[in-house]
Design a protein around this motif. Sequence first.
Motif, PDB file in Angstrom:
ATOM      1  N   PRO A 128     -23.377 -70.244   0.384  1.00  0.00           N
ATOM      2  CA  PRO A 128     -24.759 -70.422   0.888  1.00  0.00           C
ATOM      3  C   PRO A 128     -24.810 -70.998   2.300  1.00  0.00           C
ATOM      4  CG  PRO A 128     -24.264 -72.037  -0.828  1.00  0.00           C
ATOM      5  CD  PRO A 128     -23.113 -71.062  -0.813  1.00  0.00           C
ATOM      6  N   ALA A 129     -23.682 -71.560   2.775  1.00  0.00           N
ATOM      7  CA  ALA A 129     -23.636 -72.072   4.156  1.00  0.00           C
ATOM      8  C   ALA A 129     -23.079 -71.019   5.115  1.00  0.00           C
ATOM      9  CB  ALA A 129     -22.777 -73.335   4.218  1.00  0.00           C
ATOM     10  N   PHE A 130     -23.016 -69.777   4.654  1.00  0.00           N
ATOM     11  CA  PHE A 130     -22.450 -68.693   5.468  1.00  0.00           C
ATOM     12  C   PHE A 130     -23.153 -68.579   6.821  1.00  0.00           C
ATOM     13  CE2 PHE A 130     -22.797 -64.353   7.027  1.00  0.00           C
ATOM     14  CZ  PHE A 130     -21.461 -64.027   7.170  1.00  0.00           C
ATOM     15  N   GLY A 172     -31.610 -77.629  -0.934  1.00  0.00           N
ATOM     16  CA  GLY A 172     -31.165 -78.903  -0.378  1.00  0.00           C
ATOM     17  C   GLY A 172     -30.756 -78.815   1.084  1.00  0.00           C
ATOM     18  N   GLY A 173     -31.281 -77.848   1.805  1.00  0.00           N
ATOM     19  CA  GLY A 173     -30.978 -77.745   3.240  1.00  0.00           C
ATOM     20  C   GLY A 173     -29.711 -76.967   3.544  1.00  0.00           C
ATOM     21  N   THR A 175     -28.557 -73.259   3.675  1.00  0.00           N
ATOM     22  CA  THR A 175     -28.920 -71.839   3.601  1.00  0.00           C
ATOM     23  C   THR A 175     -28.189 -71.080   4.702  1.00  0.00           C
ATOM     24  OG1 THR A 175     -30.862 -72.203   5.012  1.00  0.00           O
ATOM     25  CG2 THR A 175     -31.222 -72.321   2.635  1.00  0.00           C
ATOM     26  N   PRO A 176     -27.997 -69.772   4.504  1.00  0.00           N
ATOM     27  CA  PRO A 176     -27.243 -68.981   5.483  1.00  0.00           C
ATOM     28  C   PRO A 176     -27.972 -68.883   6.828  1.00  0.00           C
ATOM     29  CG  PRO A 176     -27.707 -67.701   3.480  1.00  0.00           C
ATOM     30  CD  PRO A 176     -28.461 -68.974   3.372  1.00  0.00           C
ATOM     31  N   GLY A 177     -27.199 -68.601   7.857  1.00  0.00           N
ATOM     32  CA  GLY A 177     -27.792 -68.459   9.188  1.00  0.00           C
ATOM     33  C   GLY A 177     -26.806 -67.883  10.181  1.00  0.00           C
ATOM     34  N   VAL A 178     -26.925 -68.337  11.406  1.00  0.00           N
ATOM     35  CA  VAL A 178     -26.168 -67.765  12.517  1.00  0.00           C
ATOM     36  C   VAL A 178     -25.388 -68.890  13.222  1.00  0.00           C
ATOM     37  CG1 VAL A 178     -26.338 -66.469  14.676  1.00  0.00           C
ATOM     38  CG2 VAL A 178     -27.960 -66.014  12.809  1.00  0.00           C
ATOM     39  N   HIS A 179     -24.141 -68.608  13.539  1.00  0.00           N
ATOM     40  CA  HIS A 179     -23.310 -69.550  14.276  1.00  0.00           C
ATOM     41  C   HIS A 179     -23.872 -69.718  15.697  1.00  0.00           C
ATOM     42  CE1 HIS A 179     -19.817 -71.197  16.372  1.00  0.00           C
ATOM     43  NE2 HIS A 179     -19.329 -71.533  15.181  1.00  0.00           N
ATOM     44  N   GLY A 205     -29.887 -73.551   7.339  1.00  0.00           N
ATOM     45  CA  GLY A 205     -30.436 -74.801   6.822  1.00  0.00           C
ATOM     46  C   GLY A 205     -29.806 -76.027   7.460  1.00  0.00           C
ATOM     47  N   GLN A 206     -28.541 -75.908   7.833  1.00  0.00           N
ATOM     48  CA  GLN A 206     -27.792 -77.055   8.370  1.00  0.00           C
ATOM     49  C   GLN A 206     -27.886 -77.131   9.888  1.00  0.00           C
ATOM     50  OE1 GLN A 206     -26.909 -74.169   6.782  1.00  0.00           O
ATOM     51  NE2 GLN A 206     -24.721 -74.342   6.402  1.00  0.00           N
ATOM     52  N   ALA A 207     -28.695 -76.280  10.514  1.00  0.00           N
ATOM     53  CA  ALA A 207     -28.642 -76.091  11.969  1.00  0.00           C
ATOM     54  C   ALA A 207     -29.149 -77.281  12.769  1.00  0.00           C
ATOM     55  CB  ALA A 207     -29.420 -74.838  12.376  1.00  0.00           C
TER      56      ALA A 207
END
Length: 270
Positions: A128-130, A172-173, A175-179, A205-207
């Motif tokens: 999910p942190a992809f 919980g914050g 989620t997938p996104g972009v590097h 989510g972690q951005a």
Amino acid sequence: MTEADARAPGGPPAPGLPDQLLQGLASGRLRIVDLTAPLHEQTPMIRLPAERGQPWPFSREPISRYDAKGPQVYWNNLRLCEHTGTHFDAPIHWLSGRAFDDVSQVPVRRLVAPAVVIDLEREAGEDPAFLLERRHVEDWIARHGALPEGGWLLLRSGWSRHGQDPEAFLNGGVTPGVHPLCAQWLAEQTAIQGLGVETVGTDAGQAGGFEPAYPCHWFFHGANKYGLTQLRHLAELPARGALLIVAPLPIVGGSGSPCRVIAIFEKEAP
Ligand code: MN
């Protein structure tokens, strides 16, 4: 060829492009798919640290519903954020894009644009942190050709499967996104006009902890480009060949708007 040349002698005029489009839709040769998430009180919302203020979820209050206040009339007042549900991020949404357009100033010509879909549903399903990296996009380009000039890159993560469950959707914050490096490259070095995602915002989510923080917002809006969020049904689209019609409200001075996103594409040969 003039219009007169295209006309059979004595026959009806050849159909113009709008008619060809309508005939394609009527015959089923063209498919039309709504990429918009339904908008209601449980539509997932991004959550920010308390000191940053909170975007309003969708809510409504009836004005009348065939009752004493309006015997023949049903209608509601709405309350929501510019960034509630499936929505469009205008460049002015971010500090880096403050000199560019607000949502009412985005040229209508740019709201009708080609879209390509990069399928990373398996990868995002396993992690999910992809994060999308440049090499994923370059692999896509090697198989499908160049990114479309003025088009949308749609990141198919499969995350919309959580769309009915706000807790699972926010996860919980995580989620997938972009590097960040990929976001910068896409925004500054490629011909696309924007990024579309299935998640609550264009960034992972972690951005908030990335360098720079929220890199999709920072780099895309800093390049006068756009964002689209909470898209659904991306699995139905071809990797390339879809036409996207994106319809944010022209909120004067607005940073974005809930919008309808409609895809039209040729039905694949059986
Ligand atoms: Mn937004």
